[in-house]
Design a protein around this motif. Sequence first.
Motif, PDB file in Angstrom:
ATOM      1  N   HIS A   1      11.783   1.761  -3.422  1.00  0.00           N
ATOM      2  CA  HIS A   1      10.674   0.822  -3.268  1.00  0.00           C
ATOM      3  C   HIS A   1      11.102  -0.612  -3.589  1.00  0.00           C
ATOM      4  O   HIS A   1      12.081  -0.837  -4.301  1.00  0.00           O
ATOM      5  CB  HIS A   1       9.506   1.232  -4.176  1.00  0.00           C
ATOM      6  CG  HIS A   1       9.027   2.631  -3.951  1.00  0.00           C
ATOM      7  ND1 HIS A   1       8.230   2.986  -2.891  1.00  0.00           N
ATOM      8  CD2 HIS A   1       9.257   3.783  -4.653  1.00  0.00           C
ATOM      9  CE1 HIS A   1       7.971   4.291  -2.943  1.00  0.00           C
ATOM     10  NE2 HIS A   1       8.585   4.788  -3.999  1.00  0.00           N
ATOM     11  N   GLU A   2      10.335  -1.577  -3.052  1.00  0.00           N
ATOM     12  CA  GLU A   2      10.601  -2.998  -3.274  1.00  0.00           C
ATOM     13  C   GLU A   2      10.316  -3.360  -4.731  1.00  0.00           C
ATOM     14  O   GLU A   2       9.296  -2.953  -5.304  1.00  0.00           O
ATOM     15  CB  GLU A   2       9.705  -3.847  -2.361  1.00  0.00           C
ATOM     16  CG  GLU A   2      10.019  -3.709  -0.885  1.00  0.00           C
ATOM     17  CD  GLU A   2      11.048  -4.729  -0.436  1.00  0.00           C
ATOM     18  OE1 GLU A   2      11.501  -5.515  -1.288  1.00  0.00           O
ATOM     19  OE2 GLU A   2      11.379  -4.744   0.754  1.00  0.00           O
ATOM     20  N   ALA A   3      11.222  -4.176  -5.322  1.00  0.00           N
ATOM     21  CA  ALA A   3      11.080  -4.555  -6.725  1.00  0.00           C
ATOM     22  C   ALA A   3       9.758  -5.276  -7.026  1.00  0.00           C
ATOM     23  O   ALA A   3       9.104  -4.954  -8.034  1.00  0.00           O
ATOM     24  CB  ALA A   3      12.264  -5.421  -7.148  1.00  0.00           C
ATOM     25  N   PRO A   4       9.296  -6.255  -6.194  1.00  0.00           N
ATOM     26  CA  PRO A   4       8.023  -6.923  -6.511  1.00  0.00           C
ATOM     27  C   PRO A   4       6.840  -5.963  -6.475  1.00  0.00           C
ATOM     28  O   PRO A   4       5.904  -6.116  -7.266  1.00  0.00           O
ATOM     29  CB  PRO A   4       7.900  -7.982  -5.401  1.00  0.00           C
ATOM     30  CG  PRO A   4       9.277  -8.181  -4.889  1.00  0.00           C
ATOM     31  CD  PRO A   4       9.951  -6.855  -5.023  1.00  0.00           C
TER      32      PRO A   4
ATOM     33  N   LEU B   1       0.843  -1.188   0.000  1.00  0.00           N
ATOM     34  CA  LEU B   1       0.000   0.000   0.000  1.00  0.00           C
ATOM     35  C   LEU B   1       0.883   1.245   0.000  1.00  0.00           C
ATOM     36  O   LEU B   1       1.645   1.476   0.936  1.00  0.00           O
ATOM     37  CB  LEU B   1      -0.925  -0.008   1.220  1.00  0.00           C
ATOM     38  CG  LEU B   1      -1.959  -1.138   1.266  1.00  0.00           C
ATOM     39  CD1 LEU B   1      -2.795  -1.046   2.526  1.00  0.00           C
ATOM     40  CD2 LEU B   1      -2.853  -1.104   0.029  1.00  0.00           C
ATOM     41  N   LEU B   2       0.779   2.031  -1.059  1.00  0.00           N
ATOM     42  CA  LEU B   2       1.611   3.218  -1.227  1.00  0.00           C
ATOM     43  C   LEU B   2       0.726   4.441  -1.449  1.00  0.00           C
ATOM     44  O   LEU B   2      -0.494   4.329  -1.601  1.00  0.00           O
ATOM     45  CB  LEU B   2       2.555   3.030  -2.415  1.00  0.00           C
ATOM     46  CG  LEU B   2       3.464   1.797  -2.377  1.00  0.00           C
ATOM     47  CD1 LEU B   2       4.155   1.615  -3.716  1.00  0.00           C
ATOM     48  CD2 LEU B   2       4.481   1.916  -1.259  1.00  0.00           C
ATOM     49  N   SER B   3       1.331   5.593  -1.501  1.00  0.00           N
ATOM     50  CA  SER B   3       0.575   6.819  -1.737  1.00  0.00           C
ATOM     51  C   SER B   3       0.041   6.830  -3.168  1.00  0.00           C
ATOM     52  O   SER B   3       0.648   6.240  -4.070  1.00  0.00           O
ATOM     53  CB  SER B   3       1.464   8.040  -1.504  1.00  0.00           C
ATOM     54  OG  SER B   3       2.451   8.133  -2.517  1.00  0.00           O
ATOM     55  N   PRO B   4      -1.098   7.496  -3.386  1.00  0.00           N
ATOM     56  CA  PRO B   4      -1.659   7.566  -4.751  1.00  0.00           C
ATOM     57  C   PRO B   4      -0.679   8.130  -5.777  1.00  0.00           C
ATOM     58  O   PRO B   4      -0.665   7.702  -6.930  1.00  0.00           O
ATOM     59  CB  PRO B   4      -2.871   8.488  -4.578  1.00  0.00           C
ATOM     60  CG  PRO B   4      -3.255   8.346  -3.145  1.00  0.00           C
ATOM     61  CD  PRO B   4      -1.959   8.162  -2.406  1.00  0.00           C
ATOM     62  N   GLN B   5       0.142   9.104  -5.344  1.00  0.00           N
ATOM     63  CA  GLN B   5       1.097   9.711  -6.278  1.00  0.00           C
ATOM     64  C   GLN B   5       2.136   8.696  -6.756  1.00  0.00           C
ATOM     65  O   GLN B   5       2.465   8.636  -7.943  1.00  0.00           O
ATOM     66  CB  GLN B   5       1.807  10.902  -5.617  1.00  0.00           C
ATOM     67  CG  GLN B   5       0.898  12.080  -5.304  1.00  0.00           C
ATOM     68  CD  GLN B   5       0.204  11.952  -3.949  1.00  0.00           C
ATOM     69  OE1 GLN B   5       0.247  10.890  -3.323  1.00  0.00           O
ATOM     70  NE2 GLN B   5      -0.432  13.029  -3.509  1.00  0.00           N
ATOM     71  N   VAL B   6       2.649   7.885  -5.823  1.00  0.00           N
ATOM     72  CA  VAL B   6       3.652   6.878  -6.179  1.00  0.00           C
ATOM     73  C   VAL B   6       3.026   5.806  -7.068  1.00  0.00           C
ATOM     74  O   VAL B   6       3.612   5.391  -8.081  1.00  0.00           O
ATOM     75  CB  VAL B   6       4.251   6.244  -4.910  1.00  0.00           C
ATOM     76  CG1 VAL B   6       5.152   5.065  -5.277  1.00  0.00           C
ATOM     77  CG2 VAL B   6       5.044   7.280  -4.125  1.00  0.00           C
ATOM     78  N   ILE B   7       1.836   5.348  -6.690  1.00  0.00           N
ATOM     79  CA  ILE B   7       1.151   4.321  -7.484  1.00  0.00           C
ATOM     80  C   ILE B   7       0.903   4.834  -8.901  1.00  0.00           C
ATOM     81  O   ILE B   7       1.070   4.097  -9.885  1.00  0.00           O
ATOM     82  CB  ILE B   7      -0.176   3.914  -6.815  1.00  0.00           C
ATOM     83  CG1 ILE B   7       0.103   3.164  -5.511  1.00  0.00           C
ATOM     84  CG2 ILE B   7      -1.011   3.040  -7.762  1.00  0.00           C
ATOM     85  CD1 ILE B   7      -1.137   2.813  -4.714  1.00  0.00           C
TER      86      ILE B   7
END
Length: 291
Positions: A171-174, A60-66
């Motif tokens: 961020h994590e690669a997967p 679960l990440l911020s909307p901007q990052v996603i």
Amino acid sequence: MPNDNYRSYLHLHLIVFIWGFTAILGALISLDALPLVWFRMSLAAAMIGIYLVYKKIPFLLSPQVIARFLVAGCIIALHWFTFFKAIKVSNISVTLACLSTGAFFTSLLEPLLQKKKIVWYEVFFGLLVIVGLVIIFEVELQYKLGIALALVSAFLSALFAVINSKFVQKHEAPVIAFYELMGGVGFFSLLLWVSRAFTPTFFSISGSDWLYLGILSSICTAYALINSVKIMQYLSPFTVMLTINLEPIYGIILALLIFDDKEKMSGPFYLGASLILLTVVGNAVVKKIKK
């Protein structure tokens, strides 16, 4: 760190060999390029999603990052679409040889997007790849549409590599791979829905195609994408892209072994392909001397 770099470089070569086999699968699968990529990304996204849940990796990440990941996913989706379309309208050898121009595009995009100085020898080796491409183009004009599509695919691949090299630092690669695949699936789903392509026939796939799609989605996509992103923690985007130039060599050899006469090309073609291979060796030698 040197040991990590060495292991990453060897791992990268394994991934590049796997990507060379991707072209073989693309030729074996009877689906057209767009549904082929849609199924590939959908299955791979599902596999990585299960992996994230099983390993309890937070995603679960911020909307901007996603949003950034989803846009990158559209880029890789278009890269794969143009790649497989080039194979369908020409052949594996021509497509893979043209795809190696990605190193030249990376040598220009990396300084532009990451505000780094242009490295003269990276541009030089990239230009050598262009020379090899010109030799191929002059003798294989009947494949001009495939060449054009493969060049677009190479540019998109380079752009994706440069963008991902920044993502992997935070961020994590997967997690990156999961959202990128979802972005590509969403983008192509919209295109397929607008064109009313989602029909019973669309999902009617032969047993052999399902088998090839399974290999393509698991080993050639989920595994290769996650680990290629991880590798960027230790290797520069240009080194990654230049090593990917070995993909044509692996792929062309495999294509000759599997498809025989269909993939046999003229002498100048192999001259151009050999020049591309020399750029990989030259890059490794120069980097070692500089260190």
